[in-house]
Design a protein around this motif. Sequence first.
Motif, mmCIF file in Angstrom:
data_model
loop_
_atom_site.group_PDB
_atom_site.id
_atom_site.type_symbol
_atom_site.label_atom_id
_atom_site.label_comp_id
_atom_site.label_asym_id
_atom_site.label_seq_id
_atom_site.Cartn_x
_atom_site.Cartn_y
_atom_site.Cartn_z
ATOM 1 N N PHE A 159 17.357 11.529 4.569
ATOM 2 C CA PHE A 159 17.428 12.704 5.448
ATOM 3 C C PHE A 159 17.737 13.973 4.653
ATOM 4 N N ARG A 160 18.387 13.842 3.481
ATOM 5 C CA ARG A 160 18.714 15.032 2.678
ATOM 6 C C ARG A 160 17.744 15.248 1.529
ATOM 7 N N ASP A 161 17.027 14.182 1.136
ATOM 8 C CA ASP A 161 16.062 14.313 0.044
ATOM 9 C C ASP A 161 14.885 13.380 0.310
ATOM 10 N N PRO A 162 13.738 13.913 0.753
ATOM 11 C CA PRO A 162 12.582 13.060 1.084
ATOM 12 C C PRO A 162 12.070 12.232 -0.095
ATOM 13 N N ALA A 163 12.441 12.595 -1.328
ATOM 14 C CA ALA A 163 11.981 11.826 -2.490
ATOM 15 C C ALA A 163 12.489 10.383 -2.442
ATOM 16 N N PHE A 164 13.567 10.150 -1.718
ATOM 17 C CA PHE A 164 14.098 8.792 -1.609
ATOM 18 C C PHE A 164 13.178 7.878 -0.803
ATOM 19 N N PHE A 165 12.262 8.461 -0.017
ATOM 20 C CA PHE A 165 11.288 7.625 0.688
ATOM 21 C C PHE A 165 10.434 6.850 -0.310
ATOM 22 N N ILE A 223 0.836 -1.204 0.000
ATOM 23 C CA ILE A 223 0.000 0.000 0.000
ATOM 24 C C ILE A 223 0.868 1.250 0.000
ATOM 25 N N ALA A 224 1.956 1.227 0.775
ATOM 26 C CA ALA A 224 2.851 2.389 0.850
ATOM 27 C C ALA A 224 3.489 2.682 -0.504
ATOM 28 N N ALA A 225 3.663 1.647 -1.336
ATOM 29 C CA ALA A 225 4.267 1.850 -2.651
ATOM 30 C C ALA A 225 3.387 2.671 -3.577
ATOM 31 N N THR A 226 2.111 2.854 -3.212
ATOM 32 C CA THR A 226 1.196 3.643 -4.041
ATOM 33 C C THR A 226 1.076 5.081 -3.557
ATOM 34 N N LEU A 252 2.777 9.230 2.790
ATOM 35 C CA LEU A 252 3.451 8.221 3.598
ATOM 36 C C LEU A 252 3.443 8.600 5.078
ATOM 37 N N PHE A 253 3.562 9.897 5.343
ATOM 38 C CA PHE A 253 3.637 10.357 6.734
ATOM 39 C C PHE A 253 2.358 11.036 7.200
ATOM 40 N N GLY A 254 1.445 11.344 6.271
ATOM 41 C CA GLY A 254 0.254 12.091 6.652
ATOM 42 C C GLY A 254 -1.031 11.294 6.638
ATOM 43 N N THR A 255 -0.962 9.994 6.271
ATOM 44 C CA THR A 255 -2.171 9.183 6.211
ATOM 45 C C THR A 255 -1.973 7.879 6.973
ATOM 46 N N GLY A 275 -1.510 4.058 7.692
ATOM 47 C CA GLY A 275 -0.592 3.169 6.988
ATOM 48 C C GLY A 275 -1.250 2.229 6.009
ATOM 49 N N LEU A 276 -2.474 1.759 6.302
ATOM 50 C CA LEU A 276 -3.145 0.789 5.450
ATOM 51 C C LEU A 276 -4.189 1.431 4.545
ATOM 52 N N TRP A 277 -4.038 2.722 4.296
ATOM 53 C CA TRP A 277 -4.989 3.425 3.436
ATOM 54 C C TRP A 277 -4.235 4.376 2.523
ATOM 55 N N SER A 278 -4.579 4.361 1.240
ATOM 56 C CA SER A 278 -3.945 5.248 0.270
ATOM 57 C C SER A 278 -5.014 6.110 -0.380
ATOM 58 N N PRO A 279 -5.165 7.376 0.064
ATOM 59 C CA PRO A 279 -6.258 8.218 -0.455
ATOM 60 C C PRO A 279 -6.066 8.634 -1.914
#
Length: 279
Positions: free
Chosen positions: A237-243, A32-35, A41-44, A46-50
């Motif tokens: 830590f230097r680029d959140p896009a890597f999450f 689910i996080a992959a979507t 990722l940090f604002g919703t 964990g088991l829901w992808s709006p």
Amino acid sequence: MVNRIRPGTVVVLALLFAAAAYFLLPVVWVLIAATKSTADLFGTFGLWSPDPQLGQNLSRLFGTGVFGRWIVNSFLYAGLGALAATLLSTAAGYAMAKYPFTGREALFNLVLAGVLVPPTVLALPTYLIFSEAGMTGTFWSVLLPGIVSPFGVYLARIHANAAIPDALLESARLDGAGEYRIFVSIGLKIMSPALVTIFLFQFISIWNNYFLPLVMLSDQNLYPVTLGLGLWNSQTFRDPAFFELTVTGAAVSALLLVLTMASLQRFWRAGLTAGSVKE
């Protein structure tokens, strides 16, 4: 007449469902996080992808270019290493099972001791050996250690003892077959379920190995996917896009491993049940 469900059965089923949920929850979470975007990722929950954006995440992931190389490297390390380990383990296990020689049991006990040694303990001595040979930082420094499987030798010997009758080998010798032909034509065919089982276990072990490539490799183009994802995770830590890249890459890696296991499932079951029935 209605059969009553015993309380013990209910308890066992509850424990099984709890165990299944415990092991499957991380997999469901990463899929689910992959979507999700980084913000989701940090604002919703964990088991829901709006706002699913799986296509965009996969496009970014494979657009890096290096992730595809890491996947190929992992398949090469795990596939070639597991294949070589399967053949060597089968030959060694067959020899220990069917050929009496001085020191056989002592050698087998040494193999059992190797099963108990954690791979991380061997990483530093292995690095020193490959350093002396000038092979650190190469493809071979990760591939060659993966072809050694003490557990595979143990499993091959147990299976050969249980599944290959000595009378069958004696009959082949009386017919004029050589030892090599007997092993290839009879031994390998009877032990084929064990071969697939050894291959599967070794493939998973090499695929999930992180510490050995970390010690051996410095070139990112030679990284397996586990080490590559660890590198990306260290850069969040230097680029959140890597999450997004890390989570999506972990999901793709997990799915590929599941598909590999599923494709060998019927052979794996045969390997686990072989020799369980007397004829």
